[in-house]
Design a protein around this motif. Structure first.
Motif, PDB file in Angstrom:
ATOM      1  N   TYR A  50      -0.708   1.247   8.356  1.00 36.03           N
ATOM      2  CA  TYR A  50      -1.575   2.413   8.506  1.00 36.03           C
ATOM      3  C   TYR A  50      -2.201   2.800   7.170  1.00 36.03           C
ATOM      4  CZ  TYR A  50      -2.908   7.279   9.335  1.00 36.03           C
ATOM      5  OH  TYR A  50      -3.608   8.457   9.420  1.00 36.03           O
ATOM      6  N   LEU A  51      -1.412   2.761   6.095  1.00 33.61           N
ATOM      7  CA  LEU A  51      -1.948   3.081   4.773  1.00 33.61           C
ATOM      8  C   LEU A  51      -3.031   2.093   4.361  1.00 33.61           C
ATOM      9  CD1 LEU A  51       1.358   4.008   2.913  1.00 33.61           C
ATOM     10  CD2 LEU A  51      -0.487   5.567   3.537  1.00 33.61           C
ATOM     11  N   LEU A 106      -5.758  11.434  -3.044  1.00 30.82           N
ATOM     12  CA  LEU A 106      -4.562  10.730  -3.519  1.00 30.82           C
ATOM     13  C   LEU A 106      -3.293  11.410  -3.039  1.00 30.82           C
ATOM     14  CD1 LEU A 106      -3.312   8.527  -5.316  1.00 30.82           C
ATOM     15  CD2 LEU A 106      -3.431  10.150  -7.223  1.00 30.82           C
ATOM     16  N   ASN A 107      -3.274  12.745  -3.027  1.00 31.09           N
ATOM     17  CA  ASN A 107      -2.042  13.439  -2.624  1.00 31.09           C
ATOM     18  C   ASN A 107      -1.702  13.190  -1.160  1.00 31.09           C
ATOM     19  OD1 ASN A 107      -4.239  14.814  -1.675  1.00 31.09           O
ATOM     20  ND2 ASN A 107      -3.461  16.852  -2.154  1.00 31.09           N
ATOM     21  N   LYS A 108      -2.719  13.043  -0.301  1.00 29.78           N
ATOM     22  CA  LYS A 108      -2.450  12.727   1.103  1.00 29.78           C
ATOM     23  C   LYS A 108      -1.909  11.310   1.248  1.00 29.78           C
ATOM     24  CE  LYS A 108      -5.633  15.897   3.409  1.00 29.78           C
ATOM     25  NZ  LYS A 108      -6.695  16.013   4.432  1.00 29.78           N
ATOM     26  N   PHE A 109      -2.481  10.376   0.515  1.00 32.83           N
ATOM     27  CA  PHE A 109      -2.003   8.988   0.567  1.00 32.83           C
ATOM     28  C   PHE A 109      -0.546   8.913   0.117  1.00 32.83           C
ATOM     29  CE2 PHE A 109      -1.357   4.724  -1.008  1.00 32.83           C
ATOM     30  CZ  PHE A 109      -2.014   3.926  -0.096  1.00 32.83           C
ATOM     31  N   ILE A 110      -0.234   9.594  -0.980  1.00 31.50           N
ATOM     32  CA  ILE A 110       1.141   9.568  -1.498  1.00 31.50           C
ATOM     33  C   ILE A 110       2.089  10.278  -0.533  1.00 31.50           C
ATOM     34  CG2 ILE A 110       2.609  10.373  -3.372  1.00 31.50           C
ATOM     35  CD1 ILE A 110       0.319   9.917  -5.282  1.00 31.50           C
ATOM     36  N   ARG A 156       0.198  -3.916  -0.921  1.00 24.63           N
ATOM     37  CA  ARG A 156      -1.126  -4.277  -0.408  1.00 24.63           C
ATOM     38  C   ARG A 156      -1.956  -3.025  -0.128  1.00 24.63           C
ATOM     39  NH1 ARG A 156      -3.396  -5.267   4.761  1.00 24.63           N
ATOM     40  NH2 ARG A 156      -1.431  -4.648   5.740  1.00 24.63           N
ATOM     41  N   ALA A 157      -1.333  -1.990   0.460  1.00 26.29           N
ATOM     42  CA  ALA A 157      -2.058  -0.755   0.746  1.00 26.29           C
ATOM     43  C   ALA A 157      -2.517  -0.069  -0.539  1.00 26.29           C
ATOM     44  CB  ALA A 157      -1.174   0.187   1.570  1.00 26.29           C
ATOM     45  N   ILE A 158      -1.646  -0.033  -1.545  1.00 24.49           N
ATOM     46  CA  ILE A 158      -2.012   0.591  -2.826  1.00 24.49           C
ATOM     47  C   ILE A 158      -3.117  -0.198  -3.510  1.00 24.49           C
ATOM     48  CG2 ILE A 158      -1.133   1.065  -5.141  1.00 24.49           C
ATOM     49  CD1 ILE A 158       1.475   1.926  -3.860  1.00 24.49           C
ATOM     50  N   ASP A 159      -3.058  -1.520  -3.426  1.00 19.63           N
ATOM     51  CA  ASP A 159      -4.107  -2.341  -4.017  1.00 19.63           C
ATOM     52  C   ASP A 159      -5.459  -2.072  -3.345  1.00 19.63           C
ATOM     53  OD1 ASP A 159      -5.171  -4.330  -5.723  1.00 19.63           O
ATOM     54  OD2 ASP A 159      -5.022  -5.803  -4.103  1.00 19.63           O
ATOM     55  N   LEU A 162       0.439   6.603  -8.644  1.00 21.63           N
ATOM     56  CA  LEU A 162       0.377   5.869  -7.376  1.00 21.63           C
ATOM     57  C   LEU A 162       1.284   4.647  -7.402  1.00 21.63           C
ATOM     58  CD1 LEU A 162      -0.973   5.610  -4.603  1.00 21.63           C
ATOM     59  CD2 LEU A 162      -2.822   4.353  -5.712  1.00 21.63           C
ATOM     60  N   CYS A 163       1.283   3.925  -8.517  1.00 17.68           N
ATOM     61  CA  CYS A 163       2.076   2.698  -8.594  1.00 17.68           C
ATOM     62  C   CYS A 163       3.567   2.963  -8.731  1.00 17.68           C
ATOM     63  CB  CYS A 163       1.598   1.845  -9.764  1.00 17.68           C
ATOM     64  SG  CYS A 163      -0.058   1.156  -9.511  1.00 17.68           S
TER      65      CYS A 163
END
Length: 602
Positions: free
Chosen positions: A388-389, A400-404, A423-426, A443-444
């Protein structure tokens, strides 16, 4: 005479009814029609008309208004027929009307024996209540007769009959499914759909308020949750999908929340959600997601949406990626998908999983037991969240805060492998190239580089989008992996001091240097790590080649049994010679001694 007042038995002029061949001395107006009749047949049967005529005895009333009569002109025509002795058939289509109009006109046994009220009630009890389809038809007629039909207990009587009939049908179908197995035991055969659930389609024609009362009565009677769920799905498909196409994911229609249609659909969604069985898997999870999409689109009550999110969270491990992709129906600057809703669903799942673990404390002492269902669900949901990410990461409006928040909604032990998260973060870093260095490092930090596979680690080591510290961590853990592989091949070599000294030195240097010198030092360490990794890989390749050669030699030696037995004898002689060399002289000296002895004898 006006045609509206013609004395015809049942002649129909537009929406008006009159009787012929009967001297008319009174005109009665009802909703939808005007009737010219004689007083005596009506007064002999109807208490209400008798009282009205008695009140105006002196003025000789010739006109009467019954505008609030239930059922309008159609119901009054049937009552007038009964008063005049005209035969007609009582059916499920007019039984409720006859009961209501007889109550309004007071056509009871007090004024005449076998009056219309008793006849209609007898038909309801002896005929309608013994047939489920007829009860549904009577309830449909009651929709326009409320609240009088409810006060006369017609609705309650039909609802109780439907619930009882459905329960009996279900029990009968369960007995019909009983059969004996090959071992002689009695069990119930599995069928895709129970034969006792034929009433599901019939109930879908009811109005939502009456349907709600029927389902509530069925729950109280003990109808199976699966049958209740199937009925709810069928009703929702009829009221929402077929009529308004709310669940069409290919298009996002603009819904006018103030229209009557939207208000009815909102009521349907909220009512169906309130009727959902408490048991898990009573309805498909795709249906729950569909209802949630409709609730978000129609701006249903918060309690309705929270209930759906809680139900979805309790069985999220069987959801698919398409289920989670809930479109966002807010303003244009928002994300493409409703990330906040998915985040709340994940929080519900995590809380439910924690509660399950608290209840199953005994499983902590069973080390050899297979993983519990909650652990298996965690693994499945972690993969689903990573996918989903990766799907929502390209959205330029995704903060970014929603993704995290979505990534951190699961506990740390949920992911056994971090390839999907990497993969999602990339993908997010590639789509948001303007991200600052502190945000990239933040993020990383979600990635545990120790849990990357060899392929993902190799990709991360060469990924320029990652911060330099992350690349150093990848190379370090890759070095650790290779050295541990070498350590398994040569257990005498202990690489731990080298790792510890590397950590201490790098930490001390980085703490004492300026940021520029620290960056240069990290680049040098990165280059040195790459060289050392190359050497270790070459050494590992050499070891693999040596292993292959040794294996081939062993296969060759095993094919020659005679040579192997001869070599074993030689090895035994050598071992014997080595073990006795301390107490004896060499073979050459022994031969010299024997030669000297022979010469002396001669």
């Amino acid at each position: 005479m006006d045609k509206n007042h013609q004395q015809l038995p049942l002649a129909k002029c537009a929406r008006q009814r009159v009787f012929r061949d009967v001297p008319s001395d009174i005109t009665i107006e009802v909703d939808g029609g005007t009737f010219s009749l004689h007083k005596f047949p009506l007064v002999s049967r109807s208490g209400r008309i008798r009282k009205l005529v008695a009140e105006h005895r002196e003025s000789d009333i010739s006109r009467m208004e019954l505008l609030s009569l239930p059922g309008g002109a159609e119901s009054f025509e049937l009552a007038a027929k009964f008063c005049y002795g005209v035969n007609f058939e009582i059916t499920a289509a007019n039984a409720a009307q006859l009961c209501c109009v007889s109550d309004y006109l007071e056509m009871t046994e007090e004024y005449s024996k076998n009056n219309l009220g008793s006849r209609a009630e007898e038909y309801l009890e002896s005929v309608v209540c013994k047939n489920l389809e007829m009860c549904v038809e009577v309830l449909q007629q009651c929709e326009n007769l409320l609240p009088l039909a409810d006060e006369l207990k017609i609705v309650t009587q039909c609802i109780d009959a439907i619930a009882s009939k459905a329960c009996v049908e279900q029990i009968a179908s369960s007995f019909s499914r009983l059969e004996y197995s090959s071992s002689g035991r009695l069990h119930m055969s599995k069928t895709t759909k129970s034969e006792g659930d034929w009433w599901i389609e019939d109930l879908s024609v009811l109005r939502i308020d009456l349907y709600q009362r029927v389902i509530t009565a069925m729950k109280c009677r003990g109808v199976r949750p699966e049958s209740i769920g199937a009925s709810l799905v069928t009703y929702a498909q009829k009221e929402l999908i077929k009529k308004s196409s709310l669940w069409n994911q290919s298009t996002q229609p603009k819904v006018d929340l103030g229209s009557d249609t939207s208000g009815h659909e909102r009521l349907v969604v909220e009512t169906i959600v309130s009727l959902l069985p408490v048991e898990k898997f009573a309805v498909p999870i795709s249906f729950l997601f569909g209802m949630l999409r409709s609730a978000v689109m129609l701006d249903c009550a918060v309690s309705c949406r929270l209930d759906l999110e809680r139900r979805i969270g309790s069985q999220l491990d069987i959801a698919t990626l398409d289920d989670l992709l809930i479109p966002s129906f807010r303003h244009a600057g928002d994300t493409l998908f409703d990330v906040d809703t998915v985040h709340r669903i994940l929080v519900n799942f995590s809380q439910q999983d924690d509660s399950d673990e608290d209840m199953e404390d005994g499983s902590l002492f069973e080390t050899d037991s297979p993983p519990s269902p909650s652990q298996t669900a965690l693994f499945k949901v972690s993969k689903l969240v990573d996918n989903y990410l990766a799907e929502i990461a390209p959205d330029a409006n995704l903060k970014l805060n929603k993704f995290i928040a979505v990534a951190e909604s699961l506990p740390a032990h949920a992911r056994t492998l971090h390839d999907g998260l990497y993969r999602a973060i990339d993908v997010y870093l590639k789509a948001h190239q303007g991200l600052s260095d502190p945000d990239r490092r933040k993020l990383c930090k979600l990635i545990d580089f120790q849990k990357l596979s060899q392929e993902a680690g190799a990709h991360a080591a060469q990924n320029e989008r990652l911060p330099l510290q992350s690349i150093v961590q990848v190379l370090y853990y890759e070095q650790m992996r290779l050295r541990s592989a070498l350590f398994c091949s040569y257990p005498d070599d202990d690489p731990k001091p080298m790792h510890q000294s590397w950590r201490i030195n790098s930490g001390a240097l980085s703490a004492a240097m300026s940021p520029r010198d620290n960056y240069a030092s990290l680049r040098r360490e990165n280059r040195d790590l790459k060289l050392e990794l190359a050497r270790l890989r070459m050494r590992l390749n050499d070891l693999e080649k040596e292993h292959v050669c040794m294996k081939r030699n062993m296969e060759r030696s095993s094919s020659r049994k005679f040579m192997s037995s001869f070599s074993k004898k030689i090895s035994k002689l050598n071992i014997f010679g080595h073990s006795s060399s301390r107490g004896s002289s060499s073979p050459s000296r022994q031969s010299q001694r024997t030669d000297s002895k022979l010469t002396e004898r001669t």
